[in-house]
Every structure is written in C-alpha cells, then in structure tokens.
Design an enzyme around this catalytic site. Structure first.
Site, mmCIF file in Angstrom:
data_model
loop_
_atom_site.group_PDB
_atom_site.id
_atom_site.type_symbol
_atom_site.label_atom_id
_atom_site.label_comp_id
_atom_site.label_asym_id
_atom_site.label_seq_id
_atom_site.Cartn_x
_atom_site.Cartn_y
_atom_site.Cartn_z
ATOM 1 N N ASP A 246 -10.516 77.989 -22.619
ATOM 2 C CA ASP A 246 -9.174 78.500 -22.829
ATOM 3 C C ASP A 246 -9.429 80.066 -23.516
ATOM 4 O O ASP A 246 -9.610 79.717 -24.679
ATOM 5 C CB ASP A 246 -8.494 77.458 -23.854
ATOM 6 N N HIS B 123 -6.782 77.387 -20.156
ATOM 7 C CA HIS B 123 -5.532 77.028 -20.555
ATOM 8 C C HIS B 123 -4.904 75.984 -20.169
ATOM 9 O O HIS B 123 -4.382 75.127 -20.713
ATOM 10 C CB HIS B 123 -4.682 78.195 -20.968
ATOM 11 N N ASP B 124 -4.834 75.950 -18.759
ATOM 12 C CA ASP B 124 -4.301 74.888 -18.062
ATOM 13 C C ASP B 124 -4.824 73.368 -18.174
ATOM 14 O O ASP B 124 -4.309 72.558 -17.768
ATOM 15 C CB ASP B 124 -4.430 75.440 -16.506
ATOM 16 N N ARG C 116 4.471 86.243 -13.363
ATOM 17 C CA ARG C 116 3.887 84.934 -13.271
ATOM 18 C C ARG C 116 2.327 85.031 -12.709
ATOM 19 O O ARG C 116 1.734 84.482 -13.152
ATOM 20 C CB ARG C 116 4.665 84.310 -12.069
ATOM 21 N N SER D 122 0.327 74.062 -25.849
ATOM 22 C CA SER D 122 0.766 75.777 -25.962
ATOM 23 C C SER D 122 1.861 75.699 -26.552
ATOM 24 O O SER D 122 1.867 75.458 -27.776
ATOM 25 C CB SER D 122 0.584 75.923 -24.360
#
Lengths: 413, 413
Positions: free
Chosen positions: A325, A358-359, A230, A160
């Site tokens: 992602d 994405h994680d 968040r 990222s």
C-alpha cells in the site's frame, strides 16, 4: 450471478433491505455551520443482543456506502463492498455481532448530501452543502446508534477513510466504544496524499459542467472531471507491481497505433473505471470526501503530539496495514501504533504481506481475514457476544483447520 | 538578475543566441508517415575542435528545450535548464566540449511541431501532426549533426526522456557515438508510468477547449487540461519526503477554511505551477512527448531481451539514478546496467543519494556533478578533448579540493 447462488453462498447474510433514519435536531458542524436536519440510510446484519453489547459499526471509505454485506433484491448478483468480511461465520461473524453499515452524511447513496433537497430553499444543496469532517460523521453516527438503542459499540471498524472514523470514535466518544479496528489508514494525510486529492478536486471544479457545484440545475454532471479523479485515484489504490503484473505494457493491437485513442490495456481499464464511476457518483460528494481526508489530523489539537491526542481514548485498538500500500503504507499505521503504545493503550497490529496495494483491505486474503477474525474473537469474549459456532469462512470456503487459528496471532506485536 | 551578474557568474557560457536549421529532405517516421521537411532550433556552447571529436549532444526531457545553458539577451536572469551542468569549468566543460542543445521535433519552443504551419495546407498542423518517437528524434538529431559537421558524437546525454534518447543513439547509430550518458531514465515505462501519462492526456483531450487538437483555429488553449497534467506531473517528479519537508500540511490561514478554494500550501504550489505551464506549453506537444515516453522500449524488437537489444551498441555507457526518484527509481537504471553488463558493454553507474525525487537530475548536488565530471574527464581523454584547465565549478563555486576528484568514482560498479 443468480438470486439462488447469492442466497446460498456460505457466509452470506442474504438479502438485505436498506433502512432510513431521520434526525430533526440540528447538527453543529466543525465548519461552524449547522445542518437543520438530516437522514441517514443504513443496513444492519445480525441481531442486537439483550445486553446491547455486540454492535459493530462499519465505516466506509471515499466511495463506499451502507451496503456492506449481502445483496439487494433488485441486484442479487452484486454483494456488499465488504461481504468477504461480514457475514455468518465470517471474520466479523453476524451470528455473534450486530453489524451496522451506513452511508455517511454528505454521501450520494441515500443519506442527506449535496444532491438532497435543502428544506430551507426547496432546491438541491449543491455548492451550499457544508464541508463535513470525520468528527462530524462520528457525531452523526452516534445519533444513529441512539436511534438503534446502542449505547456502546463493541467496535467501530473501517479501512482507509473508514479507519480514520473508527479512530476518531475513540476520541469523540471514548466511553461509547470498546474496540477500534483501523485498517490501511493513517493518522493524517501526507503532503503527497493532499496533492493527489487536489488534482482530483481541480479536475472536477474546472470541468465546465460543474457549474460551481450547482450542476443539478443545469441537468448535467461534470463527468469529465469525475472520470479523471477516479482514474487518478485508481492508480494510487493499486500497487505498481500489481498494475505491472495485471496489465504490463499490453496493447490492444499487434503494434503501436501512433494515435491518442485508447491503446494500452491499462488505459482501457482506467478509462472504463473512470467512466463507470462518473455515471454513478456525485461530484460534490467526491469533493467533500477528499476534503474530510485532508482535514483529518487528530494530533493537530495536541500541537502535533499524536500520543497526547490519543491519550483520551479508552478503547482497545487493532490496526492492520498492507506491505504494498503506497497510499497509506505500513509506516503510517506504525505511527498510530507507536503513539498508542506511548500513550499506554492496548494495541494489536498486523502488517500483512499483500501485493494489491491500498485496495488490499477490500480483497480476499486468508492471513488478513484470519487475523481480523482472531481479533473479533477477542472482542466477542470482551463484550459477551458469544463463541464462534462454526469454522471461519474466508472467500466462501470454510477453513476447517481454523479451529486452532488463535495461534495465528503472530502478526500482533 | 542583471545582465552583468549573469555574465560574470563563474562557469556561465554567457549570452547565447538560438540558431535554426531547416531540413528539406522528408523524414520517414516510425508512425509510417513522413514529414516533408522540418526546422530545428538549437544552441551550441564551446567550439568544435579540429578533429571534430568533441561534440556533446544534450537531449531534453518532456518539457525541456534547446536553451540548455547561458542566458538570452531578452531574459538575462533566466539561465538554461541545465546551466549547472554545462559551462566553462563545469561538469560538461565547454572549454573542452562543443555542446549542442536542441528543441526536439514536435516541440513548442521553435522547432517544427503541432503549432507550426503545415506547408501542405497553409494551416497549423494541430491534430494532424504525426506522433513522433524517440527513434524519430534520433534521426532528426543525426541530420542536425550532419548540418554542424559532426560525424561522431563524443557523447549524447540527457535525463529522463533525454536519457532515453541518449540510449537510443547507441542503437540507431552505433558508429556515430562514443559515449552515452543516461541519467534518471528507464529502459521502458512501467504500467504505472503509462497510467499517469494517460490521466494527463485524458485531462487535455477532454478539455472542451482542446477541440480535437485544433484549438489554434478556435483562438483558445486547453488550459484546464494542461494545468491538471502539469500538477499531476509535478507530484511524480518530486519525492514524497521532499513534498513533506517543503510544504507539509501548512495552510494559508490560521485554521481550516471549510471550502474548496486553495488552502494547503501544496495546493497553492501545484496550481501555480500548473497555471504557469498552461500559459507557455503546447497541449499537442505534451500529448506527443508523453506518447514518445510510452512507446520507448528498445527491448521490444528483441522479444523483450534488453541485453540482446543493446548488443548492437558500440558506445561506452554512464548511468546515474537518484535514491528518492519514484518515477524512474534506481531499479530501472539497474535494469539497463545489468543488460549492458550481460551484453559485454563498458558501463559505469552511479546511484546518488538525493532527497529530491526525479527532479534531482536537474538540481545542484556536488556528488552527482563530481561523478558526471569525472566521467566527462574520461570522455575527454578518450576523444582527445583536452584536459580540464581549472577546478570543477559546482553551483557557481570552484571546488579547489577537486584536484583529486577522480577518487570519487566509488559509485561506479
């Protein structure tokens, strides 16, 4: 979760102690200002070899820090954020590489940042802390390497925003980096990426407890804004399918409650994550990190021609992306790959089929870790970091069958 | 923007005056409570025919209202939100159909909602206004039809949350609806949809000016929260490609400003939209509308079997979706189509190639409007609403070549 368990976990670097380095020389920033001095907190794993050729810099993403691998004595159950990637026998094998993790300038985990005391005023920087960029981080990291006696990196790596730093390394200091490992990144943010970041920033700055960035002197934190930022971030880090399979439309009670309190499991999860984050993360750092993301655009200096911008690089490249992602989808990594190919650079690319979104770059995935391991074998051969002494360790288990894993490079173009 | 222009625009219903209807009989709600009485504000276009067979109910989405077509005397430049769809000669031809638009119960454009006075207390409902559902709306709409002398609808139609209401009509009152026109909708929200809604709701309820929903008595509105909710919503209404082509990475100045004020054009756009919305929309209504979205799930009563749930319907169905809609993508409409086919119902389906994302259902698109027009020709023939007297009007222009437009039904399965 005991010290004993953490200590004996196969592939763990074990207990680590953060270190500090102070830099007295002013650092000129892209913003046109200079920081008169700064400190960086960092950790290292493995040993720098005699030739000083085996250093790997791990760059962190938006909310990351210097604690990449192993554990701290006061919290033995909590491993570093990339502990599944870095350790003896792991993909980035600390028996061969000297690995450096740091908290970026502007961070909130020990390096100089908005919550630090400004020596010029004796008060916390707060709103006066400068906006820093990926380029600025690379300069500050270069000084850390000088401090550690590392002239040239075997590799810079990151996922990222961390991947963007690895990429920038090849442009800012082409002679100081042999390989860039750029995972789940993009050559610049899309309009939608910037839009999400702006909602997050507006949530923070419009929180009455933000006090224009000087909330420290009001003995408060903009917890509502950070929580919202968040929560929103989390949605974009995870794939829609993963959210669906993990939480579905499950509700806490038997039937709908017809109220606005927490009800769906996904609400409970997001609010919990948001509350937890708001307690530990600095709001000004969050603003700064998202702005660094927004600004990153190496092609900008070359009239939008990414291939031309990357022409200055001398490093070899490895990129990886993940099928699910949607924050930085594979198309974005392919943009970089195609520009590198056009610029005549050496590039390997793996598109990993993974459901996590994405994680995924942080999670256990045998194919992903095997592919990265294979590339680090190539790096080791290139820089003289020695051969892998034991089978690859993935997710805590040795992969015996991995003796032939060089054959798994099928994902490379 | 003058009255004259608006009046003579081809296909405009012209000036319209909102009407009101009061319902004294208590309405039992899904939440287990009852509203002792309520008012609905609505508009009608065209004439109810002698057979009372040509009524079309237009249901609005999250932020919509009763002003579907034409213009109000005090604001002649602002046409209704679906003015490109409804009017003499348009896809929903008011020369043939009697079209009804209303502001839903719980809304903030004139119908009874959280900002209304609760007759039991003499104060605004605020937090005490009940959570209403799509099913509740259909019941309140059925009473409006009774009031208007409409026993059976030629069609209920809507986009997004409006499409969910059209779908619910076929289940709540199968004998009172001939056709359901369900556009850019879904049979239930995904986990990701709910997650975004929860971030929006948390933005509102955590705004100190929300006062637990009773902000009216504090002479304030939770403008910060509403703004964030709208900014976030907007991102999900538009496709990533459209955002990119419309705003790109354009910045206001020549170079990066290295500050946290508005800088990228997309930030300017989103904040403007957010501020505008926060001035006109009611925060409690926003909560209520998003919760109605979260709760909608007709298959829930049939153990998740959508085909079985839809078995009760007697209507014929038309569905449409848009290729770039990532809020309710085509897959979600196909779920409904497949369940309807499985349940043995008559269903037509058009998947429209459009770049705009979810908002496409509101925008000019010749293929989309021609396809809807073709379906309404079928409805007209079915309910005896007469033939189209003039060429179809799309985007203010007559489509002469549309004489043969029945041939464009290629999008139907």
């Amino acid at each position: 979760m005991s010290t004993t368990n953490a200590t004996i976990a196969p592939g763990s670097v074990g207990e680590v102690v953060p270190q500090r380095a102070a830099f007295a020389e002013p650092l000129a920033l892209k913003a046109g200002r200079a920081l008169s001095g700064y400190e960086l907190v960092f950790e290292t794993y493995g040993e720098l070899n005699a030739a000083r050729s085996n250093a790997v810099l791990v760059c962190h993403a938006l909310s990351g820090n210097h604690h990449v691998a192993g554990f701290h004595r006061d919290n033995p159950g909590k491993a570093g954020w990339w502990d599944n990637m870095v350790g003896p026998g792991k993909a980035v094998d600390t028996n061969r590489f000297f690995v450096i993790g740091l908290n970026n300038l502007g961070g909130c985990h020990g390096s100089t940042g908005p919550a630090s005391i400004d020596p010029a005023t004796g008060k916390r920087y707060g709103a006066s802390f400068p906006v820093v960029t990926v380029e600025d981080w690379v300069e500050s990291q270069a000084r850390l390497l000088d401090h550690l006696g590392v002239r040239r990196l075997a590799a810079a790596m990151g996922g990222s925003l961390g991947g963007m730093q690895a990429l920038q390394w090849t442009l800012s200091h082409p002679d100081r980096i042999a390989h860039a490992v750029v995972i789940a990144a993009a050559p610049k943010l899309s309009t939608q990426n910037i839009a999400f970041n702006d909602v997050a920033r507006q949530a923070i700055v419009s929180d009455p407890d933000f006090h224009g960035g000087d909330f420290y002197s009001h003995n408060t934190v903009p917890a509502r804004g950070l929580k919202l930022a968040r929560m929103l971030g989390h949605i974009t880090y995870l794939s829609e399918d993963l959210l669906g399979s993990k939480f579905g439309r499950e509700i806490k009670g038997e039937d709908y409650g017809f109220h606005y309190d927490v009800e769906f499991e996904i609400e409970s999860y997001l609010r919990y994550q948001g509350d937890k984050f708001a307690q530990i993360f600095d709001a000004n750092t969050y603003l700064l990190m998202t702005k660094a993301l927004d600004y990153f655009d190496p092609a900008r200096a070359a009239d939008g021609d990414l291939a031309r911008a990357l022409g200055a690089a001398q490093a070899q490249f490895f990129l990886a992306s993940f099928s699910s992602d949607w924050r930085f989808p594979p198309e974005r990594s392919r943009e970089v790959v195609e520009a590198l190919v056009k610029a005549g650079k050496s590039v390997s690319y793996a598109e990993i089929d993974a459901p996590h979104g994405h994680d995924a770059f942080l999670l256990d995935n045998a194919l992903y870790h095997r592919t990265v391991a294979a590339y680090f074998d190539r790096i080791a051969a290139d820089v003289g970091a020695g051969a892998r002494a034991r089978p690859l360790i993935i997710g805590g288990a040795e992969l015996e069958e991995m003796k032939g894993y060089a054959g798994t490079r099928e994902a490379e173009p």
